[in-house]
Design a protein around this motif. Sequence first.
Motif, PDB file in Angstrom:
ATOM      1  N   SER A 144       0.845  -1.197   0.000  1.00 33.59           N
ATOM      2  CA  SER A 144       0.000   0.000   0.000  1.00 33.59           C
ATOM      3  C   SER A 144       0.884   1.253   0.000  1.00 33.59           C
ATOM      4  CB  SER A 144      -0.919   0.017   1.227  1.00 33.59           C
ATOM      5  OG  SER A 144      -0.159   0.240   2.393  1.00 33.59           O
ATOM      6  N   ILE A 145       0.323   2.332  -0.490  1.00 34.82           N
ATOM      7  CA  ILE A 145       1.080   3.585  -0.545  1.00 34.82           C
ATOM      8  C   ILE A 145       1.443   4.044   0.866  1.00 34.82           C
ATOM      9  CG2 ILE A 145       0.920   6.030  -1.129  1.00 34.82           C
ATOM     10  CD1 ILE A 145      -0.599   5.224  -3.634  1.00 34.82           C
ATOM     11  N   ARG A 177      -3.581   1.585  -3.832  1.00 37.66           N
ATOM     12  CA  ARG A 177      -4.386   2.524  -3.041  1.00 37.66           C
ATOM     13  C   ARG A 177      -5.794   1.957  -3.001  1.00 37.66           C
ATOM     14  NH1 ARG A 177      -3.894   7.979  -5.350  1.00 37.66           N
ATOM     15  NH2 ARG A 177      -2.212   8.275  -3.881  1.00 37.66           N
ATOM     16  N   HIS A 178      -6.269   1.656  -1.820  1.00 35.16           N
ATOM     17  CA  HIS A 178      -7.586   1.054  -1.620  1.00 35.16           C
ATOM     18  C   HIS A 178      -7.703  -0.261  -2.397  1.00 35.16           C
ATOM     19  CE1 HIS A 178      -8.663   4.779   0.343  1.00 35.16           C
ATOM     20  NE2 HIS A 178      -8.407   5.460  -0.756  1.00 35.16           N
TER      21      HIS A 178
END
Length: 74
Positions: free
Chosen positions: A4-5, A29-30
């Motif tokens: 994830s970022i 992202r998400h």
Amino acid sequence: MNISIAEAKAKLSELVSRAEAGEEIVLTRHGKVAARIAPPAVAELLPRIGALKGKIWIADDFDELGPEWDEYVK
């Protein structure tokens, strides 16, 4: 490797090192792909010896001076 970022922010230095070693890192992202960190492209270098063989030629008379040089060669 997917990461994830938010996690990548904390581990950026480690991720760059892994990419330099050849690993591709996918930033999400998400849960969806947002970006990739890829290893650097390898430039193919020409072999140094013989690389231009057949592409360059030199005229047989390239080292012969023309008549315009007569006054300088005396």
